[in-house]
Design an enzyme around this catalytic site. Structure first.
Site, PDB file in Angstrom:
ATOM      1  CE  LYS A 288      -4.201  28.893 -12.148  1.00  8.91           C
ATOM      2  NZ  LYS A 288      -3.032  28.498 -12.951  1.00  8.91           N
TER       3      LYS A 288
ATOM      4  NE  ARG B 211      -5.414   5.966 -25.441  1.00  6.18           N
ATOM      5  CZ  ARG B 211      -5.311   6.220 -24.154  1.00  6.18           C
ATOM      6  NH1 ARG B 211      -4.818   7.395 -23.775  1.00  6.18           N
ATOM      7  NH2 ARG B 211      -5.676   5.339 -23.248  1.00  6.18           N
TER       8      ARG B 211
ATOM      9  CG  ASP C 234       6.255  20.133  -6.171  1.00  9.21           C
ATOM     10  OD1 ASP C 234       6.379  21.076  -6.986  1.00  9.21           O
ATOM     11  OD2 ASP C 234       5.585  20.225  -5.135  1.00  9.21           O
ATOM     12  CG  HIS C 235       7.286  22.454 -11.710  1.00  9.59           C
ATOM     13  ND1 HIS C 235       5.951  22.098 -11.674  1.00  9.59           N
ATOM     14  CD2 HIS C 235       7.310  23.809 -11.721  1.00  9.59           C
ATOM     15  CE1 HIS C 235       5.215  23.189 -11.667  1.00  9.59           C
ATOM     16  NE2 HIS C 235       6.004  24.239 -11.695  1.00  9.59           N
TER      17      HIS C 235
ATOM     18  CG  HIS D 294       3.569  23.677  -6.627  1.00 10.00           C
ATOM     19  ND1 HIS D 294       4.276  22.565  -7.026  1.00 10.00           N
ATOM     20  CD2 HIS D 294       2.783  24.004  -7.679  1.00 10.00           C
ATOM     21  CE1 HIS D 294       3.916  22.240  -8.257  1.00 10.00           C
ATOM     22  NE2 HIS D 294       3.010  23.091  -8.668  1.00 10.00           N
TER      23      HIS D 294
ATOM     24  CD  GLU E  43      -0.289  30.118 -11.720  1.00 13.33           C
ATOM     25  OE1 GLU E  43      -0.348  29.909 -12.952  1.00 13.33           O
ATOM     26  OE2 GLU E  43      -0.674  29.297 -10.876  1.00 13.33           O
TER      27      GLU E  43
END
Length: 501
Positions: free
Chosen positions: A341, A47, A178-179, A241, A217
């Site tokens: 996290k 956009r 899925d990286h 994952h 993480e």
């Protein structure tokens, strides 16, 4: 190596962070290593009102080398089209633009549509492509659709999205990315298992005590509060994952290396996951949420104090699960999955804990289990923990490490996850992409947990201090005496920190 067929890559959401931080740098690396087609075009669509020049300058801001000849040559392949909305009328303009670029640059009719957009736009984009008949393939041309996660928010929404997309595209045209599956070490799980005679005979309930998969993480949710508060760790990390890693560890040997043969075996793993009853959820799933804590000299905010998060939010930033795979290979072997996290460090790894010897002759000073540690990130590699005699009198035994690091492969180029996955999509290799039935099967396992959390508000949400390994209650999942999770790093709230592969 033979180059892939010429093609155009259309990136929807081209002005977003995913495009700038991951997709363009990955495409640049592929270009740098001469892996992209002889003639290719990248058309950004979003956009934002940008010119080709502004898009090129913006897109390359995360490329390491911005002002060399390679970067200048790469930039010439980038174009941009502003779309006011994802509607058939706007996609008529897009279709016209693609035809013009093809005539000018002779890139052929092959095309990849990459949906780097919020999930709410997936269906609108697919419908608009269908109205303009931009999904149709010719006898010698192809069209492919790459979709980022999350693929659905529940079993029902995943089924609905699959059904709607498959009305427009064939299943073999849809690439659900899925990286994690693009990471070299994840792929090496497959090779380690099926190319080494020493591992495969041991890879079963007779010799494996339990399996542990961790994705931790160090950071909090940052500016993603609005998204994360409606998602949580179970949807964000486990459904895709961690279950994908589990499938590679647990799958049976495929009949061949064909993509469908491999994906068939992964599907069987998802279909063998023991579905939890509502009364099992509280004892087999621990959820937590990080709270404010002092890490070093810094006061770290709790989750509910983050931007965009509700003051009474029950979104889990940590989840640990004990699950079982009901088949002949893994019957009775517990699999432990955890993600969180604000952990002490960022690390993703899988650990195979082998059974102890049936009779212990020696006094063990450090550890009782052989472990195979597969480190996915960072410092990718593998480690085998075995027992050795301590020099000196007697037979005192201690644990030592036999390890390998990918960083030790001098001169060997290790592609990033998005590089590998983008190149696979260009070449039509769907091995590392999720298939629709597998996505639904993984949601079928996750959905009862989400339903129990919604139906029984009394199921506890534990707080855990930022910088620690999550709620202490997670240790209760591992019921065997003397066993606990593997902790590759000490808590950052302690004296210093160290990590071990």
């Amino acid at each position: 190596m033979e180059k892939p067929e010429n093609c155009t890559i259309v990136i929807f959401g081209a002005s977003g962070d995913l495009t700038k931080r991951k997709l363009i740098p990955a495409l640049y690396k592929l270009f740098q290593h001469n892996l992209l087609p002889e003639r290719f075009t990248v058309l950004g669509a979003a956009r934002s009102d940008l010119t080709d020049k502004k898009f090129r300058d913006s897109a390359l801001q995360f490329v390491e080398e911005k002002k060399n000849e390679t970067a200048e040559n790469f930039k010439r392949h980038l174009y941009y089209l502003s779309l006011r909305e994802y509607s058939p009328a706007e996609f008529a303009r897009l279709n016209k633009k693609l035809k013009e670029l093809n005539e000018e640059l002779d890139t052929g009719e092959n095309c990849i549509y990459y949906l780097a957009t919020p999930p709410g736009a997936f269906e609108d984009i697919a419908i608009a492509l269908g109205v303009e008949k931009m999904q149709f393939q010719g006898e010698k041309s192809w069209k492919r659709l790459i979709i980022e996660k999350p693929f659905g928010e529940s079993l029902q929404t995943a089924r609905e999205l699959n059904k709607r997309l498959c009305k427009i595209f064939n299943e073999n045209q849809i690439y659900r990315i899925d990286h994690y599956l693009g990471k070299e070490t994840v792929q090496n799980i497959f090779v380690t298992r099926f190319s080494n005679g020493i591992f495969e005979p041991l890879w079963n309930r007779n010799y494996v005590n339990h399996v542990e998969i961790t994705a931790a993480e160090k950071d909090g949710i940052g500016t993603r509060g609005g998204y994360y508060d409606g998602t949580g760790a179970l949807r964000d990390m486990v459904q895709n994952h961690l279950l994908q890693i589990l499938a590679l560890i647990a799958m049976e040997p495929p009949a061949s290396l064909r993509p469908e043969a491999i994906r068939d075996e992964k599907l069987k793993v998802f279909e063998s996951l023991r579905i939890m009853r509502p009364e099992d959820v509280e004892s087999r799933v621990i959820r937590g949420q990080y709270v404010a804590n002092k890490i070093g000299r810094e006061i770290v905010a709790g989750y509910r104090e983050e931007m965009g998060v509700g003051r009474n939010s029950h979104a889990e930033t940590y989840v640990a699960i004990k699950l079982f795979i009901d088949n002949w290979r893994w019957g009775g072997v517990p699999f432990y999955l955890r993600t969180g996290k604000r952990m002490p460090t960022t690390v993703t790894e899988a650990v195979i804990h082998f059974r102890p010897t049936p009779h212990s002759l020696f006094r063990i000073t450090d550890g009782t289990f052989n472990q195979l540690v597969i480190r996915i990130q960072p410092d990718e590699g593998m480690l085998l923990k075995v027992s050795m005699k301590v020099p000196g009198r007697g037979y005192n035994v201690q644990e030592i490490n036999m390890d390998f690091h990918y960083s030790e492969l001098s001169g060997q180029y290790v592609p990033g996850a998005y590089e590998r996955l983008l190149l696979d999509a260009i070449e039509g290799d769907a091995t590392l992409y999720a298939r629709g039935d597998a996505v639904e099967a993984s949601w079928k396992f996750i959905q009862p947990v989400l339903d129990a959390w919604d139906k029984y508000p009394g199921i506890k949400l534990f707080g855990y201090p930022a910088g620690t390994w999550g709620p202490e209650n997670a240790d209760d999942l591992i019921e065997e005496s003397g066993l606990t999770w593997r902790y590759p790093c000490r808590n950052l709230t302690g004296e210093g920190s160290y990590c071990e592969l």
